[in-house]
Design a protein around this motif. Structure first.
Motif, PDB file in Angstrom:
ATOM      1  N   LYS A 185       1.959   1.686  12.658  1.00  9.48           N
ATOM      2  CA  LYS A 185       3.061   1.809  11.710  1.00  9.48           C
ATOM      3  C   LYS A 185       2.747   1.200  10.357  1.00  9.48           C
ATOM      4  O   LYS A 185       2.231   0.086  10.263  1.00  9.48           O
ATOM      5  CB  LYS A 185       4.301   1.123  12.295  1.00  9.48           C
ATOM      6  CG  LYS A 185       5.552   1.292  11.459  1.00  9.48           C
ATOM      7  CD  LYS A 185       6.099   2.702  11.567  1.00  9.48           C
ATOM      8  CE  LYS A 185       7.345   2.866  10.716  1.00  9.48           C
ATOM      9  NZ  LYS A 185       7.087   2.899   9.268  1.00  9.48           N
ATOM     10  N   ARG A 186       3.045   1.958   9.299  1.00 12.94           N
ATOM     11  CA  ARG A 186       2.902   1.494   7.926  1.00 12.94           C
ATOM     12  C   ARG A 186       4.272   1.484   7.266  1.00 12.94           C
ATOM     13  O   ARG A 186       5.115   2.349   7.537  1.00 12.94           O
ATOM     14  CB  ARG A 186       1.963   2.414   7.115  1.00 12.94           C
ATOM     15  CG  ARG A 186       0.632   2.707   7.782  1.00 12.94           C
ATOM     16  CD  ARG A 186      -0.187   1.461   7.981  1.00 12.94           C
ATOM     17  NE  ARG A 186      -0.494   0.808   6.716  1.00 12.94           N
ATOM     18  CZ  ARG A 186      -1.076  -0.377   6.611  1.00 12.94           C
ATOM     19  NH1 ARG A 186      -1.364  -1.068   7.708  1.00 12.94           N
ATOM     20  NH2 ARG A 186      -1.335  -0.892   5.431  1.00 12.94           N
ATOM     21  N   LEU A 187       4.508   0.519   6.392  1.00 13.49           N
ATOM     22  CA  LEU A 187       5.802   0.410   5.727  1.00 13.49           C
ATOM     23  C   LEU A 187       5.986   1.481   4.664  1.00 13.49           C
ATOM     24  O   LEU A 187       5.089   1.728   3.844  1.00 13.49           O
ATOM     25  CB  LEU A 187       5.937  -0.964   5.075  1.00 13.49           C
ATOM     26  CG  LEU A 187       6.096  -2.175   5.997  1.00 13.49           C
ATOM     27  CD1 LEU A 187       6.121  -3.451   5.170  1.00 13.49           C
ATOM     28  CD2 LEU A 187       7.349  -2.061   6.857  1.00 13.49           C
ATOM     29  N   THR A 188       7.148   2.101   4.664  1.00 11.67           N
ATOM     30  CA  THR A 188       7.544   2.924   3.538  1.00 11.67           C
ATOM     31  C   THR A 188       8.171   2.010   2.489  1.00 11.67           C
ATOM     32  O   THR A 188       8.499   0.846   2.767  1.00 11.67           O
ATOM     33  CB  THR A 188       8.562   3.983   3.957  1.00 11.67           C
ATOM     34  OG1 THR A 188       9.776   3.324   4.373  1.00 11.67           O
ATOM     35  CG2 THR A 188       8.036   4.847   5.112  1.00 11.67           C
ATOM     36  N   LEU A 210      -1.783   9.573   7.431  1.00  8.86           N
ATOM     37  CA  LEU A 210      -3.056   9.615   8.140  1.00  8.86           C
ATOM     38  C   LEU A 210      -3.443   8.222   8.639  1.00  8.86           C
ATOM     39  O   LEU A 210      -3.860   8.067   9.796  1.00  8.86           O
ATOM     40  CB  LEU A 210      -4.153  10.165   7.220  1.00  8.86           C
ATOM     41  CG  LEU A 210      -5.567  10.204   7.823  1.00  8.86           C
ATOM     42  CD1 LEU A 210      -5.600  11.105   9.051  1.00  8.86           C
ATOM     43  CD2 LEU A 210      -6.580  10.666   6.768  1.00  8.86           C
ATOM     44  N   LYS A 211      -3.296   7.214   7.781  1.00 11.16           N
ATOM     45  CA  LYS A 211      -3.641   5.849   8.189  1.00 11.16           C
ATOM     46  C   LYS A 211      -2.738   5.399   9.327  1.00 11.16           C
ATOM     47  O   LYS A 211      -3.175   4.689  10.245  1.00 11.16           O
ATOM     48  CB  LYS A 211      -3.522   4.900   7.001  1.00 11.16           C
ATOM     49  CG  LYS A 211      -4.089   3.516   7.275  1.00 11.16           C
ATOM     50  CD  LYS A 211      -4.189   2.698   6.003  1.00 11.16           C
ATOM     51  CE  LYS A 211      -4.865   1.356   6.281  1.00 11.16           C
ATOM     52  NZ  LYS A 211      -4.996   0.553   5.046  1.00 11.16           N
ATOM     53  N   GLU A 212      -1.483   5.800   9.294  1.00 12.74           N
ATOM     54  CA  GLU A 212      -0.558   5.434  10.349  1.00 12.74           C
ATOM     55  C   GLU A 212      -0.989   6.023  11.686  1.00 12.74           C
ATOM     56  O   GLU A 212      -0.831   5.401  12.738  1.00 12.74           O
ATOM     57  CB  GLU A 212       0.855   5.899   9.991  1.00 12.74           C
ATOM     58  CG  GLU A 212       1.918   5.426  10.953  1.00 12.74           C
ATOM     59  CD  GLU A 212       3.319   5.685  10.426  1.00 12.74           C
ATOM     60  OE1 GLU A 212       3.903   4.781   9.811  1.00 12.74           O
ATOM     61  OE2 GLU A 212       3.821   6.810  10.631  1.00 12.74           O
ATOM     62  N   ASP A 267       0.844  -1.199   0.000  1.00 15.92           N
ATOM     63  CA  ASP A 267       0.000   0.000   0.000  1.00 15.92           C
ATOM     64  C   ASP A 267       0.875   1.243   0.000  1.00 15.92           C
ATOM     65  O   ASP A 267       1.932   1.283   0.649  1.00 15.92           O
ATOM     66  CB  ASP A 267      -0.898   0.037   1.240  1.00 15.92           C
ATOM     67  CG  ASP A 267      -2.104  -0.880   1.107  1.00 15.92           C
ATOM     68  OD1 ASP A 267      -2.441  -1.261  -0.035  1.00 15.92           O
ATOM     69  OD2 ASP A 267      -2.696  -1.222   2.141  1.00 15.92           O
ATOM     70  N   GLU A 268       0.422   2.256  -0.708  1.00 17.26           N
ATOM     71  CA  GLU A 268       1.125   3.531  -0.680  1.00 17.26           C
ATOM     72  C   GLU A 268       1.138   4.061   0.752  1.00 17.26           C
ATOM     73  O   GLU A 268       0.138   4.004   1.457  1.00 17.26           O
ATOM     74  CB  GLU A 268       0.448   4.534  -1.610  1.00 17.26           C
ATOM     75  CG  GLU A 268       1.185   5.848  -1.735  1.00 17.26           C
ATOM     76  CD  GLU A 268       0.583   6.770  -2.780  1.00 17.26           C
ATOM     77  OE1 GLU A 268       1.134   7.856  -3.008  1.00 17.26           O
ATOM     78  OE2 GLU A 268      -0.451   6.385  -3.371  1.00 17.26           O
TER      79      GLU A 268
END
Length: 419
Positions: free
Chosen positions: A86-89, A79-81, A74-75
């Motif tokens: 934590k979201r992956l870059t 905001l989702k983070e 996912d891009e």
């Protein structure tokens, strides 16, 4: 990272020329109006990528002379983070997976079409697609891998689709030195958790209290999670193999059966031990316990490369029958399945019951359990003794050897804890 690359290279060797492999991590599942179950990536996907984030996809293209590997995530969303953690870059995903080419999930279908389209020569003439047919793996809400398979068949009728599941399973069955090291650490941590449990026995607890104690011990020691929900079954409760209630009080004259384990870096320990709550086995408890222990040790000695899980089960059943008849626990005419009604072994790894082909002969590098048991309803006694072993070129190695199981050793340990 070398481990990730090696696993994908091994899969590529199994793929035909001019083929594509697609594996999905899966989608998060809704548990209520506005909550999701904790996400766990499809283990085949995780095995090949080291990525534990939903909506991620692995694409491998093998054409004559070259292999191209892509990871879709996912891009990144700040905001989702803020809402869900934590979201992956792209850079983090690249480092975790050791895949250089990172795209966003929204681009997957267009890139896949470049590979599969019959009139597109960018990737040669791709003729086969490997994918996981696991039926309950959701890619999107109300859209599974089987739905994806159906859509590919309609859009690209020239493409032959084959199930990649047995291919990855064959790789997962043979553990690398890295994987064995993770299992050793999971087992060691499990030993520490068991030792902590033993200090609590005999204090008039409920079964659920002991299960919670084991969970808390792991959480408070480097946040190690359970490999599976702990079974703590005292007295007659242990007659049920996957005893779920854990509502009974633990009595001093009970045996208590623990089936438990922690996970370390995704790899699961799976250990069963049975203890006398009083610290000393009664005569009938010791007779049943010793029969199971004798079988456990005999199966471990018997297990070697070239045998199947079915061979081990047949050996265990015959051994237990002979032990029970010799000790007067069963009549010669009785069926051992009355008191022994489960398998003696399964593969162990990223899943507690790890992906495997049970008909395939064991080979060096396999890690399996050995877990005979006896369950006598008339005595209110259930005993299971489970070890994790590594199949080698010679004698199997008992990875759980440090967790004591001899009856005399157990009595000494438990009596010393009460001083």
């Amino acid at each position: 990272m070398e481990e990730n690359v090696s696993r994908r290279e091994n899969l590529v060797e199994l793929m035909e020329e001019n083929s594509v492999a697609v594996l999905f991590s899966g989608a998060a599942k809704i548990s209520s109006e506005d909550e999701y179950y904790p996400f766990l990536a499809n283990r085949h996907f995780y095995y090949l990528t080291n990525i534990e984030q939903e909506n991620s996809i692995l694409l491998i293209i093998k054409e004559i002379g070259q292999v191209k590997t892509y990871l879709f995530i996912d891009e990144y969303s700040e905001l989702k983070e803020k809402w869900t953690g934590k979201r992956l870059t792209d850079e983090e995903a690249k480092k975790l997976s050791d895949i250089d080419t990172i795209y966003h999930t929204a681009d997957f279908e267009s890139i896949l079409s470049l590979a599969l389209a019959k009139d597109n020569n960018q990737y040669g003439k791709i003729s086969k697609l490997y994918m996981d047919f696991t039926p309950e793996l959701k890619i999107k809400d109300a859209y599974s891998t089987l739905d994806f398979k159906r859509d590919v068949e309609q859009k690209y009728p020239h493409i032959v689709i084959e199930n990649v599941y047995p291919m990855v399973t064959s790789l997962r069955m043979k553990k690398s030195p890295y994987e064995i090291a993770q299992l050793r650490e999971a087992i060691h941590l499990t030993k520490l958790g068991i030792n902590d449990l033993l200090t609590r026995l005999g204090k008039n607890q409920y079964e659920w209290e002991l299960a919670n104690d084991f969970k808390y011990y792991g959480a408070s020691h480097d946040r190690h999670e359970l490999a599976f929900e702990t079974i703590a079954a005292a007295g007659k409760s242990a007659i049920c193999l996957h005893y779920p209630q854990q509502t009974e009080r633990v009595n001093n004259d009970d045996l208590i059966l623990f089936d438990l384990g922690y996970a370390h870096n995704g790899y699961s320990a799976d250990v069963s031990r049975t203890y006398p709550v009083s610290g000393k086995f009664s005569p009938i408890q010791k007779k049943i316990y010793q029969a199971v222990l004798n079988c456990n040790k005999a199966v471990i000695e018997y297990a070697h490369a070239g045998l199947t899980i079915a061979d081990l089960q047949k050996f265990a059943s015959e051994f237990l029958k002979n032990e029970c008849v010799r000790e007067g626990l069963l009549e010669e005419s009785e069926d051992i399945r009355r008191v022994y009604y489960h398998g003696v072994s399964h593969h162990l790894g990223l899943d507690t019951h790890d992906a495997s082909d049970r008909n395939k002969p064991l080979e060096p590098g396999n890690v399996i359990t050995v877990e005979p048991g006896l369950y006598f309803k008339e005595y209110g006694i259930g005993v299971r003794i489970e070890d994790d072993i590594l199949i080698t070129d010679g004698v199997s190695e008992v990875l759980t050897e440090e967790i004591k199981k001899e009856a005399d050793d157990i009595e000494v340990i438990m009596q010393s804890l009460r001083k």
